[in-house]
Enzyme design. Structure first.
Site: not given
Length: 753
Positions: A457-459
């Site tokens: 995932t991104d942040a």
């Protein structure tokens, strides 16, 4: 499969007819450049073949009922590349002697494979291995007999083929990992390490491997808790001085049971990974000159400097396409506004950084650059229809997957039309960001695109995902949807508990957990981390000499000189020299302080130094706030406007230079120039009074806010190298070489005047 002249097209079409399946000649999938190269008698190299093999695999994977493709597939690695896209593929090798093959080639016409290349193909050919699903047929017999033998051979493979072609899905459309295939390419001993390590883990250790921690503290006490209590699989740290970063990573690797994936954001070279790293160029800068090797050099420096720190995972390159000029989150972080330039430069960056022991995570699937908003602060959307997405972003991802990229970072970006492609009738309210969308991760990324690597995932603090559902639900939902790693805790104890609960209550199945763990450990094994002792995982202190080295600074200076771009000079103001325009009024535009906490106008000191070094007399404008902070009384924006805008302006100054370094990344949904006050005195009203030059040190879209300036330059960076190169070019001492795309004119006629 087989060398040219073996009859792949003829036999393949007839076998397809016998099996009642469609047929494709793989030669038709070659890029035009490959065809021209072969017609000229030049053998293809592996770089030429990668996109072709990826397309072959894609075609095989995208047909539900089966397909026959004619493709040479001479090397095991080529077949592995096809299987990476379509794991159930089986091969029929049409085998023949040199004499038979040569005679058939000489009797053909209208084909782009000269007989002279036959010997090189035979030398390249690697027969099917004992562990490869396939059959070998002698082509010396009559065509009907060859077809019959192929069909019989395939019939004997069908039971094994059926089970291999349809693995149990993790999420709808997903594929179980093939550890032997690209991008992991593990040997039996490596696979044994993966499986035995998983077998040795407690449930809590397995759950911990799913997390990538953001290290906000360099203290051993902090790391001890992160590693002993949460057992994280990876980490990214807050940048600091290189020596402190390296020691921090060294301590972390010494304390962990399983070697860590240590990530950094080397989007601009070594900068961003440590405070003293080399800023080489932005992505846009690397796409703003015909020399594609700029991107490779950026990757090379990034690889050397981050590896010296002990990093082994790069959250780069960025493969978004900057279609919407209003999108400022990727305006400098995309190589350009076409899939072609993005693919070309991303491959160069990947090849450059891959010279160091580094894996890459390309980002942000399914693609940023359509919506103008920033997913850090709001969920954004890629609204392209499937067909258009397929030829743009889909093309980019196919090319990069075929090129060997090891991991893909998924953005908190929804894709309504893509989701509905796989889930017809999906309501607007059910459209989720890709990080939570099994149809985008399973059916599209794993399925149609055939990605066998690791998905992260991104942040997870970004509002693009946090606004989608409760934290308790979204943490395990991301893994259940098909992500293998979860980027950053918001609250470690809570998020770890949410993930553990998600497994215990069945949101994350046992099969999905095991598949994610295999991919995580396979990435570590592909980097050889499991074969190194703890004290070998981080280089010695002496390796830090490469960071910010004179050689790397020279690379940055060379790239700055090549990429400083003259966007327009419609009033023919240039050149401006100390001999012709001695007295310069210097203005700065910053947009205010951002999360870096750096002085927003500090770069102007550097600009002033370089202008004075060149011989200019610099008169620096200071805003009302600056003057008040310096102790002046009775200063306000109206008094500054009245003082600045007097009729004797051209008698005091010979030219005006405006240097803008506007950021705002991750803090604003969109970024425009914010002047210091209403009707601010620094707004270029003075373009009618003296020659005015506007220089952007960051965003490429400022002409929408300063269309009145007749001379605009994009320098890309607030580094000494970029500023020095810009000052030289303003004086005519060096030619402008940089290029730009039409996004700079912001779809407005007056910006071109």
């Amino acid at each position: 499969m087989g060398v040219s002249g073996c009859g792949k097209t003829t036999i393949g079409a007839l076998v397809a007819h016998e099996l009642g399946l469609p047929f494709i000649d793989g030669d038709s999938l070659h890029p035009v450049a490959n065809v021209a190269k072969m017609a000229a008698g030049t053998p293809l190299d592996d770089d030429d073949r990668r996109p072709w093999l990826a397309m072959v695999g894609h075609e095989l994977a995208s047909t539900g009922g089966g397909l026959v493709v004619a493709c040479s597939a001479l090397k095991r690695g080529y077949r592995d590349a096809i299987r990476a896209q379509a794991p159930g593929t089986v091969f029929v090798h049409l085998d023949g002697s040199r004499d038979v093959l040569g005679a058939r080639l000489e009797g053909r016409s209208g084909h782009f494979m000269p007989t002279a290349l036959l010997d090189s193909q035979l030398a390249t050919l690697e027969p099917l291995g004992a562990d490869e699903s396939g059959t070998v047929v002698d082509i010396a017999a009559r065509v009907a007999e060859v077809v019959g033998a192929a069909v019989v051979g395939l019939g004997s493979l069908r039971p094994a083929t059926a089970s291999a072609a349809v693995p149990a899905p993790m999420a709808p459309g997903a594929r179980e990992v093939d550890l032997r295939a690209a991008p992991f390419n593990l040997a039996d001993a490596d696979i044994a390490w993966v499986e035995s390590t998983i077998e040795s883990m407690t449930l809590e250790e397995k759950i911990g491997q799913l997390f990538i921690n953001h290290n906000n503290d360099y203290s051993p006490v902090y790391l001890d808790e992160v590693l002993e209590k949460y057992h994280v699989g990876g980490m990214r740290y807050r940048p600091g001085p290189s020596a402190a970063v390296q020691e921090h990573i060294r301590y972390a690797q010494s304390k962990t049971k399983v070697p860590l994936l240590v990530a950094s954001n080397p989007e601009m070279g070594g900068a961003g990974s440590c405070d003293d790293g080399t800023f080489v160029s932005t992505h846009l800068q690397a796409g703003s000159h015909p020399d594609k090797s700029i991107a490779r050099k950026m990757g090379q420096v990034a690889g050397v400097e981050t590896a010296a720190l002990g990093c082994n995972w790069a959250f780069a390159p960025i493969v978004d396409i900057h279609y919407n000029w209003r999108n400022t989150v990727i305006s400098t972080r995309a190589f350009g506004n076409t899939p072609e330039v993005v693919v070309e430069r991303a491959k160069e960056y990947f090849d450059g950084i891959s010279e160091s022991p580094t894996a890459c995570a390309i980002k942000h699937f399914p693609g940023d650059g359509i919506d103008e908003r920033d997913q850090h602060v709001v969920t954004s959307y890629n609204t392209l229809g499937y067909d258009e997405w397929n030829t743009t972003y889909g093309h980019v991802y196919r090319e990069m997957i075929g090129h060997g990229v090891q991991s893909i970072m998924v953005g908190h970006i929804g894709a309504p039309e893509l989701s509905r492609r796989f889930r017809p009738g999906m309501a607007d309210a059910d459209i989720l960001p890709a990080t939570l969308a099994p149809e985008l991760l399973g059916d599209l990324l794993r399925g149609e695109l055939g990605f066998n690597g690791l998905i992260l995932t991104d942040a997870s603090q970004m509002v693009g995902i946090t606004a989608a559902m409760k934290r308790r639900d979204l943490v395990p939902a991301a893994i259940a949807a098909g992500c293998d790693m979860f980027l950053f805790f918001r609250n470690p104890e809570e998020d770890f508990g949410f993930m553990l609960d998600g497994y215990r209550n069945g949101v994350i199945t046992e099969a999905r957990l095991l598949d994610a763990l295999r991919r995580i450990l396979a990435l570590k094994a592909s980097l050889g981390l499991h074969r190194k002792s703890r004290d070998e995982l981080v280089p010695p202190v002496e390796a830090l000499a490469a960071i910010g080295s004179p050689a790397h600074v020279a690379v940055a200076a060379e790239i700055a000189d090549k990429t400083v771009t003259l966007v327009k000079d419609t009033a023919h103001n240039l050149p401006i020299t100390p001999a012709t325009h001695k007295r310069i009024r210097l203005y700065g535009i910053s947009g205010g302080a951002d999360f870096t906490r750096a002085d927003p106008l500090g770069y102007l000191d550097l600009v002033q130094e370089e202008l004075e070094r060149a011989g200019f007399e610099v008169h620096r404008f200071r805003t009302a706030d600056e003057r008040t902070a310096a102790g002046e009384a009775g200063v306000n924006f109206m008094s500054v406007i009245a003082e600045e805008g007097t009729a004797d302006y051209p008698e005091k100054y010979d030219a005006a230079f405006v240097f803008a370094n506007v950021k705002g990344f991750a803090q604003e949904a969109a970024i425009r120039i914010k002047w210091s006050t209403p009707m601010a005195a620094e707004i270029p009203w003075y373009t009618t009074e003296v020659p005015t030059v506007f220089v952007s040190l960051n965003q490429p879209n400022h002409l929408i806010d300063v269309p009145m300036v007749k001379t605009a330059i994009h320098a890309h960076a607030a580094t000494r190298e970029a500023i020095r190169a810009t000052v030289a070019k303003i004086q005519g001492l060096s030619a402008f070489q940089g290029t730009f795309n039409d996004n700079v004119f912001c779809d407005s006629f007056d910006t071109r005047l």
